[in-house]
Design a protein around this motif. Structure first.
Motif, mmCIF file in Angstrom:
data_model
loop_
_atom_site.group_PDB
_atom_site.id
_atom_site.type_symbol
_atom_site.label_atom_id
_atom_site.label_comp_id
_atom_site.label_asym_id
_atom_site.label_seq_id
_atom_site.Cartn_x
_atom_site.Cartn_y
_atom_site.Cartn_z
ATOM 1 N N GLY A 55 -62.049 0.650 -32.179
ATOM 2 C CA GLY A 55 -60.945 -0.062 -32.435
ATOM 3 C C GLY A 55 -60.526 0.550 -33.899
ATOM 4 N N TYR A 102 -58.862 2.325 -37.302
ATOM 5 C CA TYR A 102 -57.924 2.580 -37.208
ATOM 6 C C TYR A 102 -57.622 3.459 -39.043
ATOM 7 C CZ TYR A 102 -52.643 2.861 -38.492
ATOM 8 O OH TYR A 102 -52.055 3.953 -38.639
ATOM 9 N N ALA A 140 -56.725 4.563 -30.510
ATOM 10 C CA ALA A 140 -56.388 2.940 -31.319
ATOM 11 C C ALA A 140 -55.326 3.110 -32.227
ATOM 12 C CB ALA A 140 -57.458 2.190 -32.198
ATOM 13 N N VAL A 141 -55.221 5.015 -32.725
ATOM 14 C CA VAL A 141 -54.003 5.193 -33.633
ATOM 15 C C VAL A 141 -52.936 4.780 -32.810
ATOM 16 C CG1 VAL A 141 -52.585 7.003 -35.402
ATOM 17 C CG2 VAL A 141 -55.816 6.440 -35.281
ATOM 18 N N VAL A 180 -52.046 3.575 -30.499
ATOM 19 C CA VAL A 180 -51.558 1.898 -30.196
ATOM 20 C C VAL A 180 -50.765 1.097 -31.370
ATOM 21 C CG1 VAL A 180 -52.058 -0.945 -29.831
ATOM 22 C CG2 VAL A 180 -53.240 1.416 -28.732
ATOM 23 N N TYR A 181 -51.268 1.774 -32.251
ATOM 24 C CA TYR A 181 -50.577 1.218 -33.724
ATOM 25 C C TYR A 181 -49.437 2.012 -33.815
ATOM 26 C CZ TYR A 181 -48.741 1.367 -38.661
ATOM 27 O OH TYR A 181 -48.528 1.018 -39.180
ATOM 28 N N GLU A 182 -48.873 3.281 -33.552
ATOM 29 C CA GLU A 182 -47.738 4.119 -33.600
ATOM 30 C C GLU A 182 -46.721 3.201 -32.684
ATOM 31 O OE1 GLU A 182 -47.109 6.342 -35.968
ATOM 32 O OE2 GLU A 182 -49.104 6.797 -36.619
ATOM 33 N N VAL A 203 -46.550 0.595 -31.061
ATOM 34 C CA VAL A 203 -45.897 -0.928 -31.123
ATOM 35 C C VAL A 203 -44.959 -0.714 -32.391
ATOM 36 C CG1 VAL A 203 -47.245 -3.176 -31.752
ATOM 37 C CG2 VAL A 203 -48.168 -1.837 -30.235
ATOM 38 N N ARG A 204 -46.230 -0.464 -34.140
ATOM 39 C CA ARG A 204 -45.274 -0.837 -35.440
ATOM 40 C C ARG A 204 -45.131 0.924 -36.029
ATOM 41 N NH1 ARG A 204 -46.358 -5.030 -38.245
ATOM 42 N NH2 ARG A 204 -44.400 -3.871 -39.617
ATOM 43 N N ALA A 237 -43.544 -1.283 -27.925
ATOM 44 C CA ALA A 237 -44.327 -1.875 -27.636
ATOM 45 C C ALA A 237 -44.659 -1.718 -26.241
ATOM 46 C CB ALA A 237 -43.173 -3.187 -27.522
ATOM 47 N N ALA A 271 -49.064 -1.636 -25.829
ATOM 48 C CA ALA A 271 -49.774 -2.705 -24.652
ATOM 49 C C ALA A 271 -50.547 -2.046 -23.948
ATOM 50 C CB ALA A 271 -48.778 -3.813 -24.115
ATOM 51 N N ALA A 303 -53.329 -0.582 -25.110
ATOM 52 C CA ALA A 303 -54.620 -1.332 -25.408
ATOM 53 C C ALA A 303 -55.343 -2.080 -24.328
ATOM 54 C CB ALA A 303 -53.357 -2.076 -26.205
ATOM 55 N N LEU A 315 -57.365 0.334 -23.842
ATOM 56 C CA LEU A 315 -58.909 0.695 -24.707
ATOM 57 C C LEU A 315 -59.598 -0.460 -24.412
ATOM 58 C CD1 LEU A 315 -59.872 2.261 -27.076
ATOM 59 C CD2 LEU A 315 -58.146 0.353 -28.763
#
Lengths: 354, 267, 329
Positions: free
Chosen positions: C269, C271, C286-287, C289-291, C293-294, C300, C304, C307, C310
């Motif tokens: 996880g 980041y 992990a990166v 996922v971040y990209e 979602v946010r 999203a 998800a 995620a 993962l």
């Protein structure tokens, strides 16, 4: 006066029975020792008396009144635990007055009483010490004072000496007995040490495998063990197997005169003989004489243990200093005399290792 | 002898390695310019003033960090107590399951939990509020006081409970006079562990804050791509000092080796 | 659940005999218990559930999403969006890098932390406490700060590359001809060596990140290790290395393995370290996922789904580890 009575008390843990149905009486003001090897159920019995363990059946009465269902905190029997269970976050004084404080007694009054108890156990100067700063003996005194603070109807001690070293233990046994007699409080002590039990108790309850084997005064139990287990557990004993022949015992080729026997001829028995009862090299005592060879001599000062090889097997004879002036050396031949009254005869199957 | 020397050197090297980036960050805080250099050029303490007093971006972030850390640590302890107690007192399947569920967020990758919390607060309407961050951190770090309090409860001799009962204490009184006082150091340790980790937490805060506010770690992360400024290093120093102070306090008043799983010391 | 309703606030053993049941307290106990379950289910379990539920939904215009029931996002993770016309393993590759970095860093951390912890547990209790304060401080330090520190240390304008240049090490490397090799590995630019951005820097920082964790995980088994065992081995003529190899390591096989596993799962996880130190083509899930979602893509449900992948990967490793350790013991 009525003390504490147990009637058909027993305890099961799951499918195993920890304590067989037991009837016992603890007379007011007397000290009783529950004595037995570890795992014999003596601690469970004590915990049932304290109310910490609910009996699976039976009744407990105090002064004639049934208290079986009364929870521990309402019985308020003072108890000294094996580990002493002193609260580490409280100091000596706070530990001692714990029961008074939670009962709502005003602090000044409680502390006054605490001070008297501290004097009673000779720890007057230690009131504000932390528990961690005390020695084992001091901790034990605190535990005793704490249990006595609430003036319990019954005073319980679970292996109170086991955390002390040997020298201190003997002193504390005498001290505890004197204190108990002074206060005249009904007391029950759990122990696995027969010397401890004999030092302190008015009455000894010998237990084994959840069962009471014998109840009686210390001397009575020592002199007249009712079965082989008691003979073996209380004091030392030489054991040999024999077959009854009239009023005598046959062991191999030897015939030994015994006292009164409650067995028919041909019965297989087990015989116990205290090591201090045989005599060596004397014709003045009546009894069966056997020839023997000395195999080992253990001299511990006040007494000597002479290990012998006799016609009926190995035997240990204890001579106190001055009893026999002569020396024994390994390999020496001698005569051992067994007085008839000293032989304790039990049915064979009763013998279990202690 | 050679071995002793070797172990000394090895321990020393480890210490240097662990300290190295911290030292670098700390040194960079003394830079006077807007860019980070190490060793610092024209050392000055002006950045400390910026961080603590003059720059509202940083002071607000610091205030948020502190509020979230304290409230969430308190809440985590409050939640952990009954869970740990249930585990100790009953050790039933249900209480073990509850403790397991409570520890789950800490054991699994935080980015997944952060994403999930983002969704949760979007549904519940708390996205971008401080209280959502507080609740989120409380859930994330619940495992820490849960563990320390459990260790504390396990360290209580069960004979103490029996002893209290024979002296007339009811369950409630036993709890108040025996259980609670003996577990207070462990409770405080758990609180501090949760506090410090919440203070430093970044991923979960990022997802639940929704850029509505910022904490110190968030603020640093946000300026990550614009290049570091020495003020960020001041923040780092603050955090290190807070951690060292807190853990020293735990070591001073609690038994840190014991908490970390060593055998109880024989005192 | 019948256990739950049988509320009690005191150990069962004492309950059996001490204090009779107080009825109002039992009611309070039940309410408290239900409340606790509620809070923990909402705060600790619901987020994971939501991730799973939303991963089945899909994106709608305007950076929003709606619930649904399709495995489209998972298909995209495993074989690409345009399957079956075209297969891409872009996201599986990200997962691969997640595992790759995490595994190397976890092993590296445990291998170096083990001798350290062994020596640490031999110190006095006071010294141990001091070390633990130091380690816990380092451990609790945010990923952000640690990355910042290493970034400064490894950056080209200051830090290690400058040290290499100033001390002449760079020149020496060029002279002996190793510089070319470093360039091939991506650890040098034409003028000087460089650490950013490289696999080496990523893995080192990640290992550093979990190193104190490794010590904390190895600390209990090592401090409980019966020292008379090693002493016994020494009286039988085993030297320190033999003792380590024949007594210490075998008896600590499981804790070592368990530590690697836990650190590995934790590192999946990570980041910040990856975004800063890894090359753009070698980023992790992990990166990603971040990209999703946010970050820039704002999808999203797809985030998800990644995620969940993962999470399942992490869970699989944990379960497999449990299974292996049970077989091993």
């Amino acid at each position: 006066m009525l003390g504490l009575e147990l009637e058909r008390i027993y305890k099961d843990f799951g499918s195993t029975r920890a304590v067989e149905p037991t009837d016992l009486e603890f007379r007011e003001g007397e000290l009783t020792a529950l004595l037995g090897p570890s795992g014999c159920g003596k601690t469970t019995l004590l915990r049932m008396i304290a109310g910490l363990e609910a009996p699976s059946g039976g009744a407990i009465r105090l002064g004639g009144q049934e208290i079986t269902a009364r929870p521990a905190h309402k019985r308020r029997f003072g108890m000294v635990f094996q580990s002493f269970a002193l609260f580490p976050h409280l100091n000596v004084q706070e530990n001692i007055v714990y029961s008074l404080v939670i009962a709502g007694i005003p602090k000044a009054e409680a502390l006054q009483k605490g001070a008297r108890l501290l004097d009673l156990v000779q720890l007057g100067a230690f009131a504000t010490r932390r528990i961690g700063e005390l020695s084992g003996g001091q901790r034990q005194r605190v535990a005793i004072a704490r249990a006595l603070a609430q003036e319990p109807a019954v005073f319980l001690l679970d292996e109170p000496m086991s955390a002390l070293d040997a020298k201190l233990r003997e002193d504390m046994q005498v001290e505890l007995r004197l204190l108990q007699q002074r206060l005249g409080i009904t007391t029950i002590v759990v122990t696995h040490d027969q010397r401890e039990a004999m030092t302190m108790a008015d009455q000894i309850v010998v237990m084994s495998q959840g069962r009471v084997e014998q109840v009686g005064a210390p001397k009575a139990i020592y002199d007249r063990p009712q079965n082989a287990f008691v003979a073996d557990f209380i004091g030392k004993a030489n054991f040999f197997d024999a077959v009854i022949e009239g009023s005598r015992l046959r062991v191999g080729a030897a015939l030994i005169a015994a006292g009164e026997l409650r067995f028919v001829s041909g019965a297989e028995v087990c015989v116990a003989l205290r090591p201090e009862s045989p005599y060596l090299d004397t014709a003045e005592v009546e009894g069966t004489q056997l020839s023997a060879t000395v195999t080992f001599v253990r001299d511990v000062g006040p007494v000597r243990d002479i290990h012998l090889d006799t016609e009926i097997g190995p035997m240990v004879v204890e001579c106190s200093r001055g009893e026999t002036g002569r020396d024994f050396v390994v390999g020496q031949r001698t005569q051992v005399t067994l007085p008839a009254a000293a032989l304790h005869v039990f049915p064979r199957e009763q013998r279990r290792a202690a | 002898m050679l071995l002793r020397l070797f172990s000394r050197v090895f321990l020393g090297l480890c210490a240097i390695m662990v300290a190295l980036p911290i030292v670098v960050v700390s040194g960079a805080a003394l830079n006077s310019g807007r860019t980070m250099f190490f060793p610092p050029r024209e050392p000055t303490l002006a950045r400390f003033g910026e961080f603590f007093i003059t720059e509202p971006v940083w002071t607000q972030a610091l205030a948020n960090s502190i509020v979230i850390a304290f409230c969430s640590a308190f809440l985590a302890v409050l939640l952990a107590w009954p869970v740990a107690f249930g585990l100790w007192a009953n050790n039933s399947r249900a209480s073990r399951l509850l403790a397991g569920l409570g520890s789950m967020p800490f054991a699994l990758p935080p980015i997944v939990f952060g994403v999930g919390l983002g969704f949760l607060w979007a549904f519940a309407g708390g996205l971008g509020t401080l209280w959502a961050a507080i609740l989120s951190h409380a859930a994330l770090f619940l495992a820490l006081p849960l563990v320390t309090i459990s260790i504390g409860l396990q360290s209580i001799d069960r004979a103490h409970l029996d002893a209290a009962a024979t002296m007339g204490a009811t369950r409630a009184v036993t709890f108040r006079t025996v259980v609670l006082p003996q577990t207070i150091p462990y409770t405080i340790s758990g609180f501090f562990f949760a506090l410090v980790l919440s203070f430093n937490e970044f991923i979960v805060t990022f997802f639940v804050s929704a850029s509505a506010y910022s904490t110190v770690t968030l603020q640093i992360f946000n300026s990550l791509r614009n290049g570091y400024t020495p003020t960020m290093a001041v923040a780092a120093i603050t955090f290190i000092v807070v951690s060292v102070v807190v853990f020293s306090a735990v070591a001073r008043w609690g038994d840190l080796p014991r908490l970390m799983g060593a055998e109880p010391s024989k005192t | 659940m019948s256990d739950v309703t049988q509320a009690s606030v005191v150990p069962r053993r004492q309950q059996s005999a001490a204090a009779g049941p107080a009825v109002p307290a039992r009611d309070h106990g039940r309410i408290l218990r239900q409340l606790l379950w509620g809070v923990i289910l909402v705060l600790c379990v619901a987020p994971f559930m939501l991730v799973f539920v939303i991963s089945l939904g899909h994106k709608i215009e305007g950076a929003s999403w709606e619930l649904g029931f399709s495995f489209e996002n998972y298909r995209r993770v495993f074989v690409g969006a345009n399957w079956p016309e075209e297969i891409t393993y872009l996201y599986l590759q990200k997962l691969y890098y997640s595992l790759y970095y995490a595994l190397i860093a976890a092993v590296l951390a445990v291998v170096t932390a083990f001798p350290f912890t062994y020596l640490l547990t031999g110190l006095s209790r006071r010294a141990q406490a001091a070390w633990l304060v130091f380690l816990l401080s380092s451990l609790s330090l945010s990923e952000v700060f640690i990355v910042m520190g290493w970034d400064v240390l490894l950056s080209n304008r200051s830090g290690l590359p400058m040290v290499f240049k100033e001390t002449g090490l760079t020149q020496w490397l060029k002279d002996v001809g190793w510089f070319g090799q470093l360039r091939e590995w991506g650890l040098a630019n034409p003028r000087n060596i460089k650490f950013k951005t490289s696999v080496l820097a990523t893995v080192l920082t990640m290992a550093y990140l979990v190193w104190p964790y490794a010590v904390i995980l190895l600390y209990p088994p090592l401090s409980r290790l019966d020292r008379t065992l090693t002493e016994a081995a020494r009286t039988m003529g085993a030297g320190p290395w033999t003792v380590m190899r024949s007594v210490v390591l075998p008896s600590l096989r499981l804790p070592i393995f368990g530590s690697v596993l836990l650190l590995f799962v934790f590192l999946l996880g990570v980041y910040v370290a990856v975004t800063v130190f890894a090359e753009p083509a070698k980023q992790t899930m992990a990166v990603s996922v971040y990209e999703a979602v946010r970050g820039n893509t704002l999808n999203a449900p797809f985030g998800a789904a990644q995620a969940v992948v993962l999470l399942i990967t992490a869970a699989l490793f944990l379960v497999a580890g449990q299974w292996l350790s049970r077989r091993g013991s």
